[in-house]
Design a protein around this motif. Structure first.
Motif, PDB file in Angstrom:
ATOM      1  N   VAL A   1     -21.202  57.488 -46.795  1.00  0.00           N
ATOM      2  CA  VAL A   1     -19.999  57.217 -47.569  1.00  0.00           C
ATOM      3  C   VAL A   1     -19.641  58.454 -48.373  1.00  0.00           C
ATOM      4  O   VAL A   1     -20.468  58.985 -49.121  1.00  0.00           O
ATOM      5  CB  VAL A   1     -20.189  56.010 -48.512  1.00  0.00           C
ATOM      6  N   PHE A   2     -18.415  58.916 -48.197  1.00  0.00           N
ATOM      7  CA  PHE A   2     -17.914  60.078 -48.923  1.00  0.00           C
ATOM      8  C   PHE A   2     -16.989  59.610 -50.047  1.00  0.00           C
ATOM      9  O   PHE A   2     -16.356  58.560 -49.949  1.00  0.00           O
ATOM     10  CB  PHE A   2     -17.154  61.011 -47.980  1.00  0.00           C
TER      11      PHE A   2
ATOM     12  N   LEU B   1     -21.949  59.777 -51.319  1.00  0.00           N
ATOM     13  CA  LEU B   1     -22.284  58.789 -52.337  1.00  0.00           C
ATOM     14  C   LEU B   1     -23.609  58.109 -52.037  1.00  0.00           C
ATOM     15  O   LEU B   1     -24.105  58.132 -50.905  1.00  0.00           O
ATOM     16  CB  LEU B   1     -21.170  57.744 -52.438  1.00  0.00           C
ATOM     17  N   GLY B   2     -24.166  57.473 -53.073  1.00  0.00           N
ATOM     18  CA  GLY B   2     -25.412  56.742 -52.938  1.00  0.00           C
ATOM     19  C   GLY B   2     -25.252  55.306 -53.371  1.00  0.00           C
ATOM     20  O   GLY B   2     -24.184  54.879 -53.840  1.00  0.00           O
TER      21      GLY B   2
ATOM     22  N   PHE C   1     -24.330  47.546 -48.594  1.00  0.00           N
ATOM     23  CA  PHE C   1     -24.673  47.726 -47.182  1.00  0.00           C
ATOM     24  C   PHE C   1     -24.135  49.056 -46.663  1.00  0.00           C
ATOM     25  O   PHE C   1     -24.854  49.800 -45.977  1.00  0.00           O
ATOM     26  CB  PHE C   1     -24.125  46.570 -46.345  1.00  0.00           C
ATOM     27  N   PHE C   2     -22.880  49.360 -46.955  1.00  0.00           N
ATOM     28  CA  PHE C   2     -22.310  50.639 -46.527  1.00  0.00           C
ATOM     29  C   PHE C   2     -23.104  51.815 -47.086  1.00  0.00           C
ATOM     30  O   PHE C   2     -23.417  52.771 -46.370  1.00  0.00           O
ATOM     31  CB  PHE C   2     -20.856  50.758 -46.981  1.00  0.00           C
ATOM     32  N   LEU C   3     -23.430  51.754 -48.359  1.00  0.00           N
ATOM     33  CA  LEU C   3     -24.085  52.879 -49.020  1.00  0.00           C
ATOM     34  C   LEU C   3     -25.543  53.020 -48.600  1.00  0.00           C
ATOM     35  O   LEU C   3     -26.109  54.124 -48.680  1.00  0.00           O
ATOM     36  CB  LEU C   3     -23.979  52.714 -50.531  1.00  0.00           C
ATOM     37  N   THR C   4     -26.152  51.952 -48.141  1.00  0.00           N
ATOM     38  CA  THR C   4     -27.546  51.995 -47.694  1.00  0.00           C
ATOM     39  C   THR C   4     -27.662  52.346 -46.216  1.00  0.00           C
ATOM     40  O   THR C   4     -28.568  53.088 -45.814  1.00  0.00           O
ATOM     41  CB  THR C   4     -28.229  50.641 -47.952  1.00  0.00           C
ATOM     42  N   ASN C   5     -26.737  51.836 -45.400  1.00  0.00           N
ATOM     43  CA  ASN C   5     -26.845  51.982 -43.946  1.00  0.00           C
ATOM     44  C   ASN C   5     -25.850  52.965 -43.343  1.00  0.00           C
ATOM     45  O   ASN C   5     -25.967  53.306 -42.163  1.00  0.00           O
ATOM     46  CB  ASN C   5     -26.651  50.620 -43.278  1.00  0.00           C
ATOM     47  N   GLY C   6     -24.864  53.379 -44.129  1.00  0.00           N
ATOM     48  CA  GLY C   6     -23.844  54.282 -43.618  1.00  0.00           C
ATOM     49  C   GLY C   6     -23.824  55.606 -44.345  1.00  0.00           C
ATOM     50  O   GLY C   6     -24.723  55.934 -45.117  1.00  0.00           O
TER      51      GLY C   6
END
Length: 273
Positions: free
Chosen positions: A45-46, A12-13, A38-43
């Motif tokens: 994510v599926f 995901l984005g 934050f999750f989608l920018t720094n991690g």
């Protein structure tokens, strides 16, 4: 989509933040859209989609020194009991293996029964507590604290640094890094309640004094994820009107990469560690 049709797992984005927020809101979790960004920018994510609709997620958030956190394992009601959550966690573990990362997570009791057979070993336990309204008064004055000093203490507690996470938290509108004596904590917005943590102190009495001062300075409901072995602190919280909502079990997949120098009184949250 029928149960027998294959399920495609995609990465995901940042544009998926509203869809992720909808899933955590359905689950009645406390994350807000800023947490998802934050999750989608720094991690990493599926997710799984039903057409354009996001129906499941799991996130891998890398930290320093070869560590990462798995969280945001969510499946919408209609898509549960198809093994999707396990497949998404496997995708996170595969991504972690490719990067040589030790993975951690904070599981509910039901989740711990799933993660144990996957190879996760229990470490410490947490207790989530909620305060609707403060039941006592305090004259303690809070002082603002700088995020760099706070991050250094977080590093001693975790065994690795999370400067990007804490700096992002501290920069959000409404966030505060506050201290009282030698105790310090971060307070930030959530979807349904303000969250206190991490919280560091040299004693349970100091930690409780800070938590009480924060509760007196806040007008809405509060959540805190306390370390279960900090029993005196938890007893003090419940005596001040906090209620224990649920336990979490911290678990680790792989060897420990660093040793913590102190035990915090409360953590940043089960989604962040």
């Amino acid at each position: 989509m029928a149960d027998t049709e294959p399920v495609a797992i995609v990465e995901l984005g940042v544009n998926d933040a509203p869809g992720g927020f909808a899933l955590s809101t359905e689950a009645r979790w406390n994350q807000n859209e800023a947490d998802w960004r934050f999750f989608l920018t720094n991690g990493i994510v599926f997710g799984v989609r039903d057409g354009t609709h996001l129906v499941a997620t799991a996130a891998l958030l890398p930290y320093s020194a070869g560590n990462a956190w798995i969280s945001m394992v969510l499946v919408t009601e209609r898509w549960r009991r198809r093994g999707i959550a396990t497949r998404l966690v496997d995708a996170c573990l595969d991504a972690a293996r490719q990067r040589g990362l030790t993975t951690w997570l904070d599981a509910t009791p039901a989740g711990a029964t799933v993660y144990g057979p996957l190879g996760f070993a229990p470490t410490l336990q947490l207790r989530r507590l909620r305060l609707e309204h403060s039941t006592h008064a305090t004259s303690t004055t809070l002082a603002n604290f700088d995020i760099d000093t706070f991050s250094a203490r977080d590093r001693r507690a975790m065994g690795f640094e999370r400067n990007a996470l804490l700096a992002e938290f501290g920069a959000r509108t409404g966030s505060r890094v506050v201290s009282c004596g030698n105790a310090m904590a971060l307070v930030r917005d959530g979807r349904i309640a303000r969250h206190i943590g991490p919280l560091f102190a040299d004693s349970a009495a100091d930690a409780l004094m800070l938590a009480n001062a924060i509760s007196q300075s806040e007008s809405g409901p509060l959540l805190i994820d306390a370390i279960a072995s900090q029993e005196q602190f938890i007893v003090g919280l419940t005596g001040a009107g906090w209620n224990i909502e649920r336990p979490f079990q911290r678990m680790r997949f792989g060897r420990a990469t660093a040793q913590s120098e102190e035990l915090p009184f409360a953590v940043a949250g089960p989604e962040f560690g």
